[in-house]
Scaffold this motif. Sequence first.
Motif, mmCIF file in Angstrom:
data_model
loop_
_atom_site.group_PDB
_atom_site.id
_atom_site.type_symbol
_atom_site.label_atom_id
_atom_site.label_comp_id
_atom_site.label_asym_id
_atom_site.label_seq_id
_atom_site.Cartn_x
_atom_site.Cartn_y
_atom_site.Cartn_z
ATOM 1 N N LYS A 180 0.716 -1.218 0.015
ATOM 2 C CA LYS A 180 0.031 0.071 0.020
ATOM 3 C C LYS A 180 0.864 1.268 -0.018
ATOM 4 O O LYS A 180 0.217 2.407 -0.205
ATOM 5 N N HIS A 223 -1.739 2.176 10.816
ATOM 6 C CA HIS A 223 -2.494 2.800 9.841
ATOM 7 C C HIS A 223 -3.640 2.093 9.533
ATOM 8 O O HIS A 223 -3.822 0.785 9.579
ATOM 9 N N ASP A 224 -4.603 2.864 8.577
ATOM 10 C CA ASP A 224 -5.546 2.069 7.923
ATOM 11 C C ASP A 224 -5.569 2.472 6.621
ATOM 12 O O ASP A 224 -4.641 3.092 6.203
ATOM 13 N N ASP A 225 -6.304 2.127 5.748
ATOM 14 C CA ASP A 225 -6.444 2.408 4.418
ATOM 15 C C ASP A 225 -6.245 3.637 3.896
ATOM 16 O O ASP A 225 -5.402 4.275 3.043
ATOM 17 N N ASN A 226 -6.873 4.544 4.653
ATOM 18 C CA ASN A 226 -6.727 6.123 4.152
ATOM 19 C C ASN A 226 -5.520 6.676 4.769
ATOM 20 O O ASN A 226 -4.661 7.549 4.183
ATOM 21 N N SER A 227 -4.978 6.039 5.968
ATOM 22 C CA SER A 227 -3.654 6.771 6.213
ATOM 23 C C SER A 227 -2.433 6.193 5.571
ATOM 24 O O SER A 227 -1.427 6.689 5.345
ATOM 25 N N LEU A 276 -2.469 5.645 2.316
ATOM 26 C CA LEU A 276 -2.510 6.548 1.411
ATOM 27 C C LEU A 276 -2.014 7.838 1.723
ATOM 28 O O LEU A 276 -1.043 8.239 0.761
ATOM 29 N N HIS A 277 -2.341 8.281 2.866
ATOM 30 C CA HIS A 277 -1.865 9.515 3.139
ATOM 31 C C HIS A 277 -0.084 9.578 3.306
ATOM 32 O O HIS A 277 0.780 10.354 2.982
ATOM 33 N N ASN A 324 1.499 9.478 -0.005
ATOM 34 C CA ASN A 324 1.244 10.768 -0.697
ATOM 35 C C ASN A 324 2.278 11.818 -0.018
ATOM 36 O O ASN A 324 2.893 12.815 -0.651
#
Length: 393
Positions: free
Chosen positions: A23, A190-194, A196-197, A200
């Motif tokens: 991820k 982390h979760d999926d959103n973090s 990605l953060h 990025n």
Amino acid sequence: MYYYTNEQIIDLAKSIISDLNDKVFFRIYDFIKKNPAHKNRINPAFPFPQQVDVNVIDGFLIIEYIGPEIDNEEKFNSKIYYQPDQSITDFFGIVKKYNTPLLPFIGTSLTDTNYFVGNSIEYLCDYFYDFQATHTDMVLNGMIDFNTINKPTAINNCTFFYTDLSGALKIRHIDFMEIFPFSEQGIPYHDDNSFLHLANYIISTTRPPYDIKLHKILNDFIELISLDNTLEPEITSFIEKNPELLQLAFGFNKLNPQKLLIWQDRTGIPNLKPDFLPEDMSGYCNILDFKLPKLHSKPIVGTVNRQQPSYEIDSCVAQLEKYDEFCSQYVHQKWLLEEYKIKIDKPRKYIIMGHSSDFSAEDRQKLRASRDTTFFTYDEFIDMARYQLYRIH
């Protein structure tokens, strides 16, 4: 205080590493593949670090990403450390012996900052360290209080300069690190959103260009000096062929390697050939010799009341003093300028030999005072060269 079984920590670490690979690392890899011009500005630990360390200590999960990334290698090493009784202050281990002001951690990231504590400033001045040339923020005699971290935090491209209990210079560089304080539910992550953060954030955070070729040269040098049968001429020859290492570590402009010093009074004294007559920022040259990285004796010997440099140390110093004798005579200074375009007057004398464990701070000070010669260990030389790699523009 939370306690987990070793099996739980291993399962957690495996999950973390798998998620990072799928991820985060591959997302960065895909970005670089589509935008190759951006590769040299992304943190050099990514997309695939040399190593990922997962540390579980008292109250914190700490993940360190260690570079440089392995070019064209979609794999990385990982290590797991579970020390539930270790505090975060012990983990960093930098301020134990100093009465250093601790600064509260503000925000969620620490980026491009150098911290100098202990006697590190004195050592760096010996290294001709140009503090004005650094492209990072600086904190003098102050340190972050890591105990005040209360939310997920990133440390990006930060370096800690300090001296250890024996007085040797140490450099702790962090390419990238995440710190997660435990929550009421235990170890957070982390979760999926973090995820990605995080990817990025790494992609969008610029860094000075990193020279992977120079790092390869430094690794080759480390391998060379680690061999039992390596000879002094091999070390000198390697540095002569790769002057960037000495320029990186000490900031010399040019090295003037293996210059034959011919006595002008024709007394029959054998001519001399110092390893290097490096030019510093003043335009004047000094004297520097590489000796073997392994000492055969203690640097200071004798009884408590009659201590003196060992024969091994005195032999090295005597050689540099002969070079100094040559360079102190006006006729030779004039000849050096005409023959090699070398300006020299009252040169400083430097020897690189041994390791930090061989020289106590007291030993080094005695040698500098009694023999007017500064000793640097191979550990310090390598650490300084490695650190400067991260400052190249």
